[in-house]
Design an enzyme around this catalytic site. Sequence first.
Site, short mmCIF file in Angstrom:
data_model
loop_
_atom_site.label_atom_id
_atom_site.label_comp_id
_atom_site.label_asym_id
_atom_site.label_seq_id
_atom_site.Cartn_x
_atom_site.Cartn_y
_atom_site.Cartn_z
CB THR A 1 -0.94 -0.01 1.23
OG1 THR A 1 -1.76 -1.18 1.13
CG2 THR A 1 -1.82 1.22 1.28
CB THR B 1 13.86 3.87 13.04
OG1 THR B 1 14.11 5.15 13.63
CG2 THR B 1 14.88 2.86 13.54
CB CYS C 1 -8.57 -4.83 0.72
SG CYS C 1 -6.86 -5.29 0.75
#
Length: 377
Positions: free
Chosen positions: A73, A236, A324
Site C-alpha cells: 500500500t 527508523t 481488502c
Amino acid sequence: MRMFIYADNAATTKLDVDAFEAMKPFLLNEYANVSQPYSFSRKSKEALIESRKIIAECIHAEPEEIYFTSGGTESDNWAIKGIFFLNQKRKIITSKIEHHAILHSTRAIEQMGGELIYLKPTKEGLITVEELSSAITEGTSLVSVMLANNEIGTIQPIKELSQLAHKVGIIFHTDAVQAVGHIKIDVQDLGVDMLSASAHKFNGPKGVGFLYIKKGTSIIPYVDGGLQESSLRAGTENVASIVGMAYALKKNCQCIDTNINKVRELENNLISLLDIAGNKDIIKNGGNNTLAGNISLSFKNQDGEALLHRLDLRGICVSTGSACNSKNMTISHVLQAIGLDEEYAKGTIRISLGKDNTKEEVYYLANELNKIVMKQG
Ligand code: PLP
C-alpha cells in the site's frame, strides 16, 4: 474427517520458518538503530546492506534502486503521489482493475485537481497496448498498470505497455505485489521505472515491502523525516522484517519453477474435479495467462458470501474477491470492469492455492465445494 485448508494465499501467505529464524536475532539482540555510529549498530547495518543486495538480485536491479517501505500500500501510494506532487498539472493513466492502494491514491489525487484516465480491461481482464495507446496524450506524466491482478490473476503485458509509455517519455510503474516471488521478475527486461512489492505475499513478514525506483527517476519523498533510504523514505529501518523479507524472497526465487509447476498442477486438479470445462454454470475468470493458483470462479445464481461461509464451516479459507474487499457486499470493481454478468458475478469466489497446499487438500476442497453448490451439504 474435517480438515483445515488455507486457500487464500493471494490475501496473505504463511511466514517461512527459516525467514523467521533469520529475523530473530534482529528482534532480540541486534536491536541497534542503524543510524547510530557506534559499533553495536554494525550487524544491523550489514544486514540492511545484504538484504538490499539480495532483493535487488532477485529482480535484476541495483541495490541503490531498492527502497524499503511498510508494504504494498505504501509503495503504491508513493509511486502515484510522488510523481503527481512533482508536477500537479500533468495527467496520470491507470487501469480500472488496480488494487485500492492505487485506486484510492488516484482518487485522492483527483480530489486535489489531478486528471486521471482509467483504462478498461478486456473481458479476460487484460489491459491491451491499443487501450493504453488511445489514452496517451501530451501532458501524461505516469502510467501505472499492475503486473498481475489480485482478484482474477490476469498477468498483464507489462513489457509492451512500458515500451509504449517510454516512446513518449512517460514514467511507468507496476504494482507487482501479487507477482513478486511467484513469477520471474526482471525489471530491466520489463522496462519499468518503478515496481511495488510486499513481503507478506511471498512468505515474508507483514508490514514490510519495497519500491524499486530506477536510477535517474525523479520522485519526491512520500514520508518526510530523517535521512533514511537516501532521504527519500524517512523512518527508523525495520531491520528484522527487512531481513525476513529478503530471506523469503530469495528462497521463493530459488524454487520458482518448481513452485509454479506444483501450484499449476494443483490448479488443474481442482478445475477438473469441479468439472468447469463441461459446466456452463461455472466461469473461470481471468483468461488464459493467469498466476498459478489464482482461481477466480463465478457460480451462476449463487451467493459468493454464502459460499465463503459454508466453506469456512468446513475449515476452508477462500475469498469472495480481493481480501481488502471481503466485507463489501457489492460486486467488486474488477468483476464490474470485465463486464461479468451479475448472475455470475454475485456468486464469485477466489481460491488462491500456494506451494504448501497438497493434492489431498484440493480433493477435499473440490468435494466440499461441489456439495455446497449442488446444495447437498
Ligand atoms: N497491491 C495488490 C495487487 C495487492 O494484492 C495488495 C494486497 O492485497 C496490495 C497492493 C497492498 O499490499 P499490502 O497488504 O502490503 O499493503
